[in-house]
Scaffold this motif. Sequence first.
Motif, PDB file in Angstrom:
ATOM      1  N   ALA A 144      36.124  61.965  64.442  1.00 14.75           N
ATOM      2  CA  ALA A 144      35.964  60.513  64.500  1.00 14.75           C
ATOM      3  C   ALA A 144      36.200  59.999  65.916  1.00 14.75           C
ATOM      4  O   ALA A 144      36.669  58.880  66.110  1.00 14.75           O
ATOM      5  N   THR A 173      42.309  62.468  63.348  1.00  9.60           N
ATOM      6  CA  THR A 173      42.684  61.246  64.074  1.00  9.60           C
ATOM      7  C   THR A 173      41.508  60.269  64.087  1.00  9.60           C
ATOM      8  O   THR A 173      40.364  60.681  64.303  1.00  9.60           O
ATOM      9  N   THR A 208      40.637  62.561  72.450  1.00  9.76           N
ATOM     10  CA  THR A 208      40.310  62.255  73.851  1.00  9.76           C
ATOM     11  C   THR A 208      39.782  60.836  74.023  1.00  9.76           C
ATOM     12  O   THR A 208      40.047  60.178  75.041  1.00  9.76           O
ATOM     13  N   SER A 209      39.015  60.361  73.041  1.00  8.07           N
ATOM     14  CA  SER A 209      38.213  59.150  73.255  1.00  8.07           C
ATOM     15  C   SER A 209      39.035  57.923  73.648  1.00  8.07           C
ATOM     16  O   SER A 209      38.537  57.057  74.374  1.00  8.07           O
ATOM     17  N   HIS A 259      32.945  54.385  81.848  1.00  5.65           N
ATOM     18  CA  HIS A 259      31.738  53.791  82.411  1.00  5.65           C
ATOM     19  C   HIS A 259      30.537  54.703  82.177  1.00  5.65           C
ATOM     20  O   HIS A 259      30.687  55.881  81.842  1.00  5.65           O
ATOM     21  N   LEU A 299      41.592  70.126  59.345  1.00  3.52           N
ATOM     22  CA  LEU A 299      40.910  71.304  58.805  1.00  3.52           C
ATOM     23  C   LEU A 299      41.359  72.572  59.522  1.00  3.52           C
ATOM     24  O   LEU A 299      41.542  72.568  60.737  1.00  3.52           O
ATOM     25  N   SER A 305      32.787  67.040  77.532  1.00  2.00           N
ATOM     26  CA  SER A 305      33.516  67.006  78.797  1.00  2.00           C
ATOM     27  C   SER A 305      33.874  65.570  79.218  1.00  2.00           C
ATOM     28  O   SER A 305      34.393  64.800  78.411  1.00  2.00           O
ATOM     29  N   GLY A 323      31.384  61.914  77.381  1.00  2.00           N
ATOM     30  CA  GLY A 323      31.143  61.732  75.953  1.00  2.00           C
ATOM     31  C   GLY A 323      30.616  60.353  75.585  1.00  2.00           C
ATOM     32  O   GLY A 323      29.792  60.216  74.672  1.00  2.00           O
ATOM     33  N   LEU A 383      28.970  58.234  77.753  1.00  2.84           N
ATOM     34  CA  LEU A 383      27.682  57.972  78.391  1.00  2.84           C
ATOM     35  C   LEU A 383      26.577  58.886  77.865  1.00  2.84           C
ATOM     36  O   LEU A 383      25.410  58.697  78.194  1.00  2.84           O
TER      37      LEU A 383
END
Length: 407
Positions: free
Chosen positions: A17, A42, A53-54, A60, A169, A362, A365, A367
């Motif tokens: 997600a 998460t 990470t997000s 940008h 999982l 990497s 994500g 863009l």
Amino acid sequence: MAQSNVNQLKEIIVVGAGVVGLTTALRIQAQGAYHVTIVAETFPTDPKSIRYTSHWAGAHHVSHAYDDQRQRKIDQDTFNVLWKLSEPGSAAEGCFLRHTQTEYHGDDLANAEWLQYMPDFKYLESHELRDPAKMGFSFSTITMNTPVYLNWLLSRFLANNGTIVRASLQHISQLLERGATPYTGAQLDSGVDALVICAGLGARALGGVEDKDVYPIRGQTVLLRAPWINFGRTMTEADGTYTYTMPRSNGDVLCGGTRVPNDWYFYRLILSSNTQLFLRYPLPRPEITQDILARALKLTPGLAPPQTRLDREPTIEDLRPIIVEPGCGLRPGRKGGIRIEVEWFDAPTRGKVPVVYNYGHSGYGFLSSWGSADMAVDLLEGALKAGAPVEAIPGSGVDRPSDNPGN
Ligand SMILES: Cc1cc2nc3c(=O)[nH]c(=O)nc-3n(C[C@H](O)[C@H](O)[C@H](O)COP(=O)(O)OP(=O)(O)OC[C@H]3O[C@@H](n4cnc5c(N)ncnc54)[C@H](O)[C@@H]3O)c2cc1C
């Protein structure tokens, strides 16, 4: 959606997600023939964590595709979507800031040919360069306020009748037999027609995937409150040092950056001889925070509060009162670039089930989110239409070009 059609929908499970899983799930929903469940440990509504990470991205749209043709297409397709979403008056406008981005290069970059589709693209005159740049260019682009944008994606997914399930999982086979049913406790077995794996860095350890080409690229940042800054800048130096100031729509500016491969480091607080506190996410290293502040102020002196600049030459001490938070995330790096492929797995009572991969984005994500989601959905629909090959070929699908680290 008419109730009579609901039972005819194919069941698709997206694992993950983050920005990639949410965007891919939305693209699958848009096809109209699927009910989509997202299974993830998460979600965007959770506190920031090193396992997601997000939340940590700028983010940008500044493509680092260089001469990688697949990545160019993915990034350009994504830009077209994001530019539309950020249109004045659009429902998602508040997630974005449209602004002028200036890229300065002290390295040996000769041109930025892959970026020339960006609105208002132009090379800088020599008098417009900042030390130590030898060349530079500017264009119009967007930054996303990532926590807000991620929640906007999630809310759209839920509004489209999507289902979310929280689960950690161990192996994808935990979903192949009865879909998400074991996790929801539902009486009716939902089954699954296909899985789409958007597990980011988790793809390295997730059973059935265990992709050892995936590795972390640690990135440290400092978020400042500086609503007087409405432009973005990046400086790339000859030794690879990479500094950016990214403004967001809410007046914050994300400053960075660092890119350290395979650095899983996190802080432990030793409270006493037998008590240690393992923090939820790696604390930023203080000496790097200091270095980022110094580099960011050199690149964008206007970060310092306007009154200070009227009085004297600002120092990094003038930035401390406007720090919102230092940050640190692990980019899901991957040798070979994003994995967009399909493989077939045996599900004991269901025959073969296609598993589509879309991970390894990497430092790019956001863009590349919409473009890579489109490719993953094409693979998914192609696999469902064609059915399992007689002799399944693991790893068949799109080629794997560069593994550049992105933003
Ligand atoms: C400092 C920094 C700056 C960045 N700046 C930019 C930028 O300016 N522009 C840009 O485009 N990108 C930027 N990025 C990169 C961007 O953040 C990533 O590429 C992107 O967030 C990756 O998203 P993802 O969905 O693949 O992974 P994640 O956001 O990590 O999501 C992975 C999902 O998979 C789930 N998952 C994983 N394993 C399992 C499991 N076993 N069971 C259940 N669920 C699982 C997780 O719970 C999570 O929901 C930046 C990154 C950093 C760190």
